[in-house]
Scaffold this motif. Sequence first.
Motif, mmCIF file in Angstrom:
data_model
loop_
_atom_site.group_PDB
_atom_site.id
_atom_site.type_symbol
_atom_site.label_atom_id
_atom_site.label_comp_id
_atom_site.label_asym_id
_atom_site.label_seq_id
_atom_site.Cartn_x
_atom_site.Cartn_y
_atom_site.Cartn_z
ATOM 1 N N GLY A 63 -6.550 8.124 -12.901
ATOM 2 C CA GLY A 63 -5.971 9.141 -11.926
ATOM 3 C C GLY A 63 -4.828 10.017 -12.689
ATOM 4 N N LYS A 64 -4.348 10.922 -12.081
ATOM 5 C CA LYS A 64 -3.205 11.679 -12.293
ATOM 6 C C LYS A 64 -1.942 11.218 -11.516
ATOM 7 N N VAL A 65 -0.909 10.888 -12.231
ATOM 8 C CA VAL A 65 0.274 10.449 -11.757
ATOM 9 C C VAL A 65 1.141 11.570 -10.872
ATOM 10 N N VAL A 66 1.214 10.955 -9.751
ATOM 11 C CA VAL A 66 1.883 12.026 -8.711
ATOM 12 C C VAL A 66 3.312 11.979 -8.136
ATOM 13 N N ASP A 67 3.835 10.607 -8.492
ATOM 14 C CA ASP A 67 5.073 10.137 -8.125
ATOM 15 C C ASP A 67 5.194 8.788 -8.671
ATOM 16 N N GLY A 68 6.591 8.282 -8.756
ATOM 17 C CA GLY A 68 6.655 6.766 -9.096
ATOM 18 C C GLY A 68 8.286 6.632 -9.193
ATOM 19 N N ALA A 69 8.543 5.471 -9.257
ATOM 20 C CA ALA A 69 9.652 4.983 -9.421
ATOM 21 C C ALA A 69 9.798 3.490 -9.881
ATOM 22 N N MET A 70 10.963 2.867 -9.774
ATOM 23 C CA MET A 70 11.400 1.661 -10.366
ATOM 24 C C MET A 70 10.168 0.719 -10.332
ATOM 25 N N ASN A 71 9.431 0.659 -11.275
ATOM 26 C CA ASN A 71 8.290 -0.211 -11.463
ATOM 27 C C ASN A 71 7.275 -0.139 -10.361
ATOM 28 N N SER A 72 6.832 1.197 -10.292
ATOM 29 C CA SER A 72 5.617 1.734 -9.096
ATOM 30 C C SER A 72 5.026 3.136 -9.737
ATOM 31 N N VAL A 73 3.775 3.282 -9.507
ATOM 32 C CA VAL A 73 3.346 4.530 -9.722
ATOM 33 C C VAL A 73 2.580 4.885 -8.621
ATOM 34 N N PHE A 74 2.461 6.201 -8.216
ATOM 35 C CA PHE A 74 1.281 6.856 -7.394
ATOM 36 C C PHE A 74 0.425 7.602 -8.039
ATOM 37 N N ILE A 75 -0.785 7.259 -7.983
ATOM 38 C CA ILE A 75 -1.867 7.847 -8.588
ATOM 39 C C ILE A 75 -2.823 8.884 -7.693
ATOM 40 N N GLU A 76 -3.149 9.814 -8.035
ATOM 41 C CA GLU A 76 -4.121 10.795 -7.284
ATOM 42 C C GLU A 76 -5.391 10.200 -7.970
ATOM 43 N N ILE A 77 -6.416 9.740 -6.991
ATOM 44 C CA ILE A 77 -7.711 9.516 -7.536
ATOM 45 C C ILE A 77 -8.630 10.529 -7.170
ATOM 46 N N ALA A 78 -8.309 11.239 -5.959
ATOM 47 C CA ALA A 78 -9.219 12.462 -5.485
ATOM 48 C C ALA A 78 -8.093 13.426 -4.603
ATOM 49 N N PRO A 79 -8.407 14.602 -4.417
ATOM 50 C CA PRO A 79 -7.666 15.552 -3.747
ATOM 51 C C PRO A 79 -7.369 14.722 -2.375
ATOM 52 N N ASP A 80 -6.148 14.522 -2.010
ATOM 53 C CA ASP A 80 -5.394 14.145 -0.748
ATOM 54 C C ASP A 80 -5.651 12.650 -0.623
#
Length: 131
Positions: A63-80
Amino acid sequence: MRKILFPIFSIIIISIAATGTFTSCKQETQHSDTIDSTVIKPAPIATPGDSAGSNQDVLTVTGKVVDGAMNSVFIEIAPDSAVEFSYPQLNRNDEKVFYNWTIDDDITVSYVKTTRNGEEIDSVISIQKAQ
């Protein structure tokens, strides 16, 4: 004489009472806490192709990286719809297991399901640029 002694005795009594109160409060706060000595050992880290991870199914999310910080990542796998992965155990200097992502990058996260203290968790084994 009585008028002089009464205020003096009052001050002495109040001082003694206040000292007793402060002393008892001080004794209450001076307790010994015990430190929980439970040691949480991280799950073994398996890298792609590692025989240690061969008994576990390697799962992937792209998916697309939408956010992240110290040793973590948020990935968008579908809209919303986004998922978060934490990867404190990854060697950030090893290109085989870690891609230095930025926001809006397409990445693939490989992980295995493990348990810690009876709770199922994801153990990230690699983060790579999506192909």
